[in-house]
Design an enzyme around this catalytic site. Structure first.
Site, PDB file in Angstrom:
ATOM      1  N   GLU A 120       0.802  -1.226   0.000  1.00 42.68           N
ATOM      2  CA  GLU A 120       0.000   0.000   0.000  1.00 42.68           C
ATOM      3  C   GLU A 120       0.836   1.277   0.000  1.00 42.68           C
ATOM      4  O   GLU A 120       0.442   2.296   0.572  1.00 42.68           O
ATOM      5  CB  GLU A 120      -0.996  -0.001   1.172  1.00 42.68           C
ATOM      6  CG  GLU A 120      -1.909  -1.207   1.167  1.00 42.68           C
ATOM      7  CD  GLU A 120      -2.891  -1.233   2.325  1.00 42.68           C
ATOM      8  OE1 GLU A 120      -3.105  -0.183   2.956  1.00 42.68           O
ATOM      9  OE2 GLU A 120      -3.447  -2.304   2.600  1.00 42.68           O
ATOM     10  N   TRP A 164     -15.495   6.127   8.760  1.00 39.51           N
ATOM     11  CA  TRP A 164     -14.286   6.945   8.809  1.00 39.51           C
ATOM     12  C   TRP A 164     -14.325   8.118   7.835  1.00 39.51           C
ATOM     13  O   TRP A 164     -13.293   8.700   7.500  1.00 39.51           O
ATOM     14  CB  TRP A 164     -13.056   6.078   8.570  1.00 39.51           C
ATOM     15  CG  TRP A 164     -12.810   5.126   9.711  1.00 39.51           C
ATOM     16  CD1 TRP A 164     -13.556   5.004  10.851  1.00 39.51           C
ATOM     17  CD2 TRP A 164     -11.764   4.180   9.820  1.00 39.51           C
ATOM     18  NE1 TRP A 164     -13.032   4.030  11.655  1.00 39.51           N
ATOM     19  CE2 TRP A 164     -11.933   3.500  11.053  1.00 39.51           C
ATOM     20  CE3 TRP A 164     -10.698   3.824   8.996  1.00 39.51           C
ATOM     21  CZ2 TRP A 164     -11.068   2.494  11.481  1.00 39.51           C
ATOM     22  CZ3 TRP A 164      -9.832   2.816   9.414  1.00 39.51           C
ATOM     23  CH2 TRP A 164     -10.019   2.165  10.648  1.00 39.51           C
ATOM     24  N   GLU A 208     -17.458  -0.236  15.807  1.00 42.32           N
ATOM     25  CA  GLU A 208     -17.470   1.194  16.119  1.00 42.32           C
ATOM     26  C   GLU A 208     -18.786   1.842  15.714  1.00 42.32           C
ATOM     27  O   GLU A 208     -19.262   2.775  16.367  1.00 42.32           O
ATOM     28  CB  GLU A 208     -16.306   1.854  15.395  1.00 42.32           C
ATOM     29  CG  GLU A 208     -16.265   3.354  15.416  1.00 42.32           C
ATOM     30  CD  GLU A 208     -15.279   3.872  14.393  1.00 42.32           C
ATOM     31  OE1 GLU A 208     -15.619   4.826  13.695  1.00 42.32           O
ATOM     32  OE2 GLU A 208     -14.180   3.307  14.292  1.00 42.32           O
ATOM     33  N   HIS A 211       1.065  -1.009  17.322  1.00 47.23           N
ATOM     34  CA  HIS A 211       0.901   0.365  17.788  1.00 47.23           C
ATOM     35  C   HIS A 211       2.038   0.795  18.713  1.00 47.23           C
ATOM     36  O   HIS A 211       2.132   1.963  19.072  1.00 47.23           O
ATOM     37  CB  HIS A 211      -0.434   0.524  18.502  1.00 47.23           C
ATOM     38  CG  HIS A 211      -1.605   0.181  17.638  1.00 47.23           C
ATOM     39  ND1 HIS A 211      -1.942   0.912  16.528  1.00 47.23           N
ATOM     40  CD2 HIS A 211      -2.502  -0.838  17.695  1.00 47.23           C
ATOM     41  CE1 HIS A 211      -2.999   0.374  15.951  1.00 47.23           C
ATOM     42  NE2 HIS A 211      -3.352  -0.683  16.636  1.00 47.23           N
TER      43      HIS A 211
END
EC number: 2.1.1.14
Length: 764
Positions: A488, A565, A609, A698
């Site tokens: 990507e 998003w 979410e 993360h």
């Protein structure tokens, strides 16, 4: 006089100043010079944000909405509640300590991170145990109060409330009930509030968004004694609810011994009547009528009509506000010189929303004529948006109307598909792969910037990105991964990339919002009907596949995540917009399959979410979310393997819906929770293949093979080896290659060890 205020302002800065200052600080090893520079940046940002609030005409500025990484973590630092495992001295906590809790260090992994209610912001999850204590903490909030007062501002402080702080945490080490810690936490808050009063703060906004949830009785019952303990000796307290309807708790909230309440009229307009009825004469009511979560301009006349009866009933006790903190929207529309001019007239970012709040206050107090120009301009923009031909595409509407239930289902059952896929790919037990993205290196960023600035032509940009794809494939082959990705390199963001290529989307230049820490995202604007004019990813996937005989996954972002998003149009149901996006993605999956790509990953990290906060609304949401994924994924043949990925989610309560997605393989984030998310699989027999994350991407911390092996073995206690994949938690975009090289080599090594153990233990 009616007061105009906001619940919080974005903290990152109009040019992402906080992000870059944080990254310099971390890159420079938290040196004294780097810390001074970071502290100076924070101080300058706060001053600028307060100036914007003052210039907009607000009656007070908000302090305490700033955080170096996360406001929940900062609240823990204020009350001495950081996890005990770090061994920090609460009263002498340094910035380095604070960031170690957020990002991990050599001795301890980072705190777990998850979604802030149903937003795309991530907070650090408090850790509570029987040994947890609270008490005096950092001085940062008082420093900010002094800064604001020195600049001549009237300051309202903002804090995450004690009930919400406990609710958001996780019980560990045998703690049965988080509420058992409330008697320890309340004195810490009481001391904090008393000091704020001594510092000259008149009002403190206490954020208790959990009152928008379906609360257990024990938590409801804790509210009154908590605030009875906090109110004496404190400044005036404004308890703020937001994100949903709090009317079921209206009687309880109105009876609290506080000076005011805040309600969110954007997400739950109907709740207003329950609060205004018999509203106590000793309280103000803050009405959140300017949307803190979306970018569309306020219809000021409509809002004024809604507020006028409240003004008649309450007089000056009516406050006008944003629905929630403006943390969730970009900073300033003035920094969008390249955005389409008509579209721009439909928008309001944080700076503009502060003025909308003040304009509504002015209209209530002085009459509409006093702000007629602003109101007339807003009315003209609203009318133009309702009638604009650029929003509506008849072809898209016909295609959505023609969808059938069969379009949302794969042609064959999973067992049939799995057999076809095993025959096609011949993967080993415990196949290894990654989630999709690889590091966005300085070389990639320079090439993208040069292309956008016109310095690098299109062909030169394609060649630069192809070189990065080749590097990514070569590295994956060297690691020994079984299923590859193209990395990507061409994507600056997993949603924005597609938004640039789909009709009905618009992309901002500087519409950044904070996701967590220094991580910022630039959500696209979905302003009209969505349509795919040409393939988006086929060229990249095909080139990557040409470099290896191993399968390379095509990588797409799913319809619900694209929706969640983005800043989504509010003139039609979200379900309709999701189906439009799903139809575009369905065409892309068919194009990938036609090009010979045998594995296609449709990421849905935001599925949970989007789950409504109210239980009664969830079934309807899950129905259309699952259908949208099915529309996107179900056009392909049996031997084309559909993957999906979910992260930052606690989804045990929606496992049946996740199973209903019927993806052949799902990968999930589990490392920070030490595989706790897999506990749900002990009672729910998930039918398809699954890859629980074994590497926390993360954190800059690199796990070794032994640590990853332990996690794989934990996963095998719940998932049969024949259906288990090995992968990181999430994409590797934010990591450095040196970290990725070490971690993925360790991951492959660990998978090989466990594979050998499983094969040796199998009956002959």
């Amino acid at each position: 006089m009616t007061t105009a205020h906001i619940l919080g302002f974005p903290r990152i800065g109009a040019q992402r100043e906080l992000k870059f200052a944080l990254e310099r600080y971390w890159r420079d090893g938290a040196s004294a010079d780097a810390e001074r520079a970071l502290v100076d940046t924070g101080r300058a940002l706060r001053a600028e944000h307060w100036r914007i609030e003052r210039d907009a005409g607000l009656d007070c500025v908000t302090v305490g909405d700033f955080a170096w990484y996360d406001h929940v973590l900062t609240t823990l630092a204020h009350v001495g509640g950081l996890p005990r495992r770090f061994g920090f001295d609460a009263r002498a906590l340094t910035l380095a300590d604070y960031f170690a809790a957020a990002r991990g260090n050599a001795a301890q992994p980072a705190m777990e991170m998850t979604k802030w209610f149903d937003t795309n912001y991530h907070y650090l999850v408090p850790e509570y145990s029987p040994a947890t204590t609270f008490g005096p903490g950092v001085e940062w909030l008082f420093d900010e109060v002094r800064e604001a007062r020195a600049l001549g501002y009237r300051a309202k402080a903002a804090l995450v409330g004690p009930l919400t702080l406990l609710w958001l945490g996780k019980a560990r080490d045998g703690l049965v009930e988080r509420l058992a810690l409330l008697p320890r936490l309340v004195p810490a808050y009481r001391a904090l509030l008393a000091r704020l009063r001594e510092a000259g703060v008149d009002w403190v906004q206490i954020d208790e968004p959990i009152f928008s949830l379906d609360l257990p009785d024990a938590w409801r019952d804790a509210a009154r004694p908590t605030y009875e303990a906090l109110a004496p000796g404190a400044p005036k307290l404004l308890v703020a609810t937001y994100f949903d309807d709090a009317s079921e708790h209206a009687a309880l909230l109105k009876a609290l011994p506080v000076a005011g309440l805040h309600v969110d009229l954007v997400r739950a307009d109907a709740q207003l009547d329950a609060f205004v009825a018999d509203y106590p004469a000793d309280k103000v009511l803050s009405c959140g009528i300017v949307d803190g979560r979306n970018v569309w301009r306020n219809d000021l006349d409509r809002s004024l009509a809604r507020l006028a009866p409240v003004r008649d009933a309450l007089g000056e006790r009516l406050w006008v506000a944003t629905s929630c903190s403006l943390l969730h929207v970009p900073v300033d529309l003035a920094h969008e010189p390249r955005l389409d001019e008509e579209l721009k007239t439909w928008l309001a970012f944080a700076a503009q929303k502060t003025r909308e709040v003040a304009a509504l206050r002015d209209a209530l107090v002085k009459g509409r004529a006093a702000v007629a120009a602003e109101f007339d301009d807003a009315a003209a923009a609203a009318a133009a948006r309702r009638t604009s031909a650029r929003i509506h595409n008849p072809l898209v509407k016909r295609r959505v109307a023609a969808l059938t239930d069969a379009d949302a289902r794969r042609a064959s059952a999973y067992s049939v598909r799995a057999a076809a896929q095993r025959a096609r790919f011949g993967l080993p037990l415990l196949p290894t792969t990654t989630i999709g993205s690889f590091p966005q290196t300085p070389e990639i960023r320079r090439a993208r910037a040069a292309f956008k600035q016109g310095v690098l032509d299109h062909l030169g940009y394609l060649e630069a990105m192809r070189e990065q794809v080749r590097i990514a494939i070569d590295k994956q082959l060297a690691y020994g991964l079984d299923v590859l990705v193209h990395g990507e390199a061409e994507r600056n963001d997993m949603v924005e990339y597609f938004g640039e290529l789909l009709w009905g989307f618009a992309i901002t230049s500087n519409g950044w919002v904070q996701s967590y820490g220094s991580r910022c995202v630039k959500p696209p604007l979905v302003y009209g009907d969505v349509y795919l004019p040409e393939p988006m990813t086929v060229g990249w996937a095909s080139y990557a596949q040409s470099l290896s005989a191993k399968p390379v996954k095509g990588m797409l972002t799913g319809p619900v995540t694209m929706l969640q998003w983005s800043f989504v149009r509010d003139d039609q149901p979200r379900a309709t917009t999701a189906l439009q996006i799903a139809l575009a993605l369905r065409q892309e999956t068919l194009d990938l399959e036609k090009a010979g790509i045998g594995m296609i990953q449709i990421d849905e990290p935001a599925l949970r979410e989007g789950l409504p906060l109210k239980a009664r609304e969830r079934a309807a949401y899950l129905d259309w979310a699952v259908r949208a994924f099915g529309i996107a994924a179900s056009g392909v043949a049996d031997d084309t393997q559909i993957h999906t990925h979910m992260c930052y989610s606690e989804f045990g309560d929606i496992l049946p819906s996740i199973a209903a997605l019927d993806a052949d393989v799902i990968s999930i984030e589990t490392t920070r929770s030490n595989m706790e998310l897999l506990d749900a699989f002990e009672t729910f027999d998930y039918p398809n293949e699954i890859g629980p994350g074994v590497y926390d991407i993360h954190s800059p911390r690199v796990p070794d093979a032994d640590e990853i092996e332990r996690l794989i073995l934990l996963a095998l206690e719940r998932i049969p080896a024949q259906r288990l994949w090995v992968n990181p938690d999430c994409g590797l975009k934010t990591r450095e290659w040196r970290q990725v090289d070490a971690a993925l080599a360790a991951m492959v090594d660990a998978a090989k060890r466990v594979r050998q153990k499983v094969e040796e233990a199998a009956p002959a």
